[in-house]
Write a protein that holds these residues in place. Structure first.
Motif, PDB file in Angstrom:
ATOM      1  N   ASP A 101       0.796  -1.148   0.034  1.00 41.04           N
ATOM      2  CA  ASP A 101      -0.123  -0.056   0.024  1.00 41.04           C
ATOM      3  C   ASP A 101       0.953   1.307  -0.059  1.00 41.04           C
ATOM      4  O   ASP A 101       0.956   2.091   0.984  1.00 41.04           O
ATOM      5  N   THR A 102       1.545   1.509  -1.182  1.00 45.92           N
ATOM      6  CA  THR A 102       2.450   2.599  -1.033  1.00 45.92           C
ATOM      7  C   THR A 102       1.804   4.014  -1.165  1.00 45.92           C
ATOM      8  O   THR A 102       2.352   4.912  -0.581  1.00 45.92           O
ATOM      9  N   GLU A 103       0.552   4.129  -1.397  1.00 46.72           N
ATOM     10  CA  GLU A 103      -0.184   5.457  -1.428  1.00 46.72           C
ATOM     11  C   GLU A 103      -0.850   5.362  -0.172  1.00 46.72           C
ATOM     12  O   GLU A 103      -1.681   6.628   0.138  1.00 46.72           O
ATOM     13  N   LEU A 104      -0.832   4.649   0.598  1.00 44.64           N
ATOM     14  CA  LEU A 104      -1.501   4.540   2.201  1.00 44.64           C
ATOM     15  C   LEU A 104      -3.108   4.416   1.979  1.00 44.64           C
ATOM     16  O   LEU A 104      -3.516   4.827   3.018  1.00 44.64           O
ATOM     17  N   GLU A 105      -3.535   4.266   0.709  1.00 40.56           N
ATOM     18  CA  GLU A 105      -4.953   4.316   0.778  1.00 40.56           C
ATOM     19  C   GLU A 105      -5.914   3.036   1.578  1.00 40.56           C
ATOM     20  O   GLU A 105      -6.858   3.424   2.140  1.00 40.56           O
ATOM     21  N   VAL A 154      -6.276   1.972  10.056  1.00 46.43           N
ATOM     22  CA  VAL A 154      -5.182   1.369  11.073  1.00 46.43           C
ATOM     23  C   VAL A 154      -4.064   2.354  10.758  1.00 46.43           C
ATOM     24  O   VAL A 154      -2.684   1.856  11.042  1.00 46.43           O
ATOM     25  N   ILE A 155      -4.241   3.625  10.521  1.00 46.40           N
ATOM     26  CA  ILE A 155      -3.111   4.414  10.188  1.00 46.40           C
ATOM     27  C   ILE A 155      -2.591   4.791  11.695  1.00 46.40           C
ATOM     28  O   ILE A 155      -3.274   5.207  12.508  1.00 46.40           O
ATOM     29  N   ASN A 156      -1.198   4.998  12.047  1.00 43.93           N
ATOM     30  CA  ASN A 156      -0.699   5.389  13.248  1.00 43.93           C
ATOM     31  C   ASN A 156      -0.540   6.949  13.212  1.00 43.93           C
ATOM     32  O   ASN A 156       0.187   7.629  12.557  1.00 43.93           O
ATOM     33  N   GLU A 157      -1.308   7.533  13.901  1.00 42.71           N
ATOM     34  CA  GLU A 157      -1.495   9.057  13.848  1.00 42.71           C
ATOM     35  C   GLU A 157      -0.246   9.533  14.365  1.00 42.71           C
ATOM     36  O   GLU A 157       0.321  10.888  14.108  1.00 42.71           O
ATOM     37  N   GLU A 158       0.722   9.058  15.059  1.00 46.78           N
ATOM     38  CA  GLU A 158       2.069   9.652  15.596  1.00 46.78           C
ATOM     39  C   GLU A 158       3.111   9.462  14.327  1.00 46.78           C
ATOM     40  O   GLU A 158       3.787  10.443  14.234  1.00 46.78           O
ATOM     41  N   LYS A 159       2.844   8.462  13.558  1.00 46.41           N
ATOM     42  CA  LYS A 159       3.785   8.366  12.327  1.00 46.41           C
ATOM     43  C   LYS A 159       2.918   8.380  11.110  1.00 46.41           C
ATOM     44  O   LYS A 159       2.575   6.972  10.677  1.00 46.41           O
TER      45      LYS A 159
END
Length: 70
Positions: free
Chosen positions: A8-12, A19-24
């Protein structure tokens, strides 16, 4: 049984599954998702600690449950 891995290179996808890490911002939380043949999420495990990963046995047990007669 066919297993597909996703890059998932575009983070979609990590954004769509929440599940995105809000700190990173460009790094997801360690996540394992099993999706049934019908495209529905059948099992998901999200850990906040990158050192925690599901054991192979746990993943295999969950995969067996997805198989007909499992």
């Amino acid at each position: 049984m066919r297993l597909t891995l996703l890059s998932d290179t575009e983070l979609e996808v990590i954004r769509a599954y929440g599940v995105i890490n809000e700190e990173k911002r460009s790094v997801p939380h360690p996540t394992a998702i099993l999706i049934g043949r019908d495209g529905r999420v059948r099992w998901i495990r999200i850990d906040r600690d990158f050192r925690k990963r599901p054991a192979a046995r746990e993943l295999l047990d969950q995969l067996r449950r997805l198989e007909p007669g499992g």
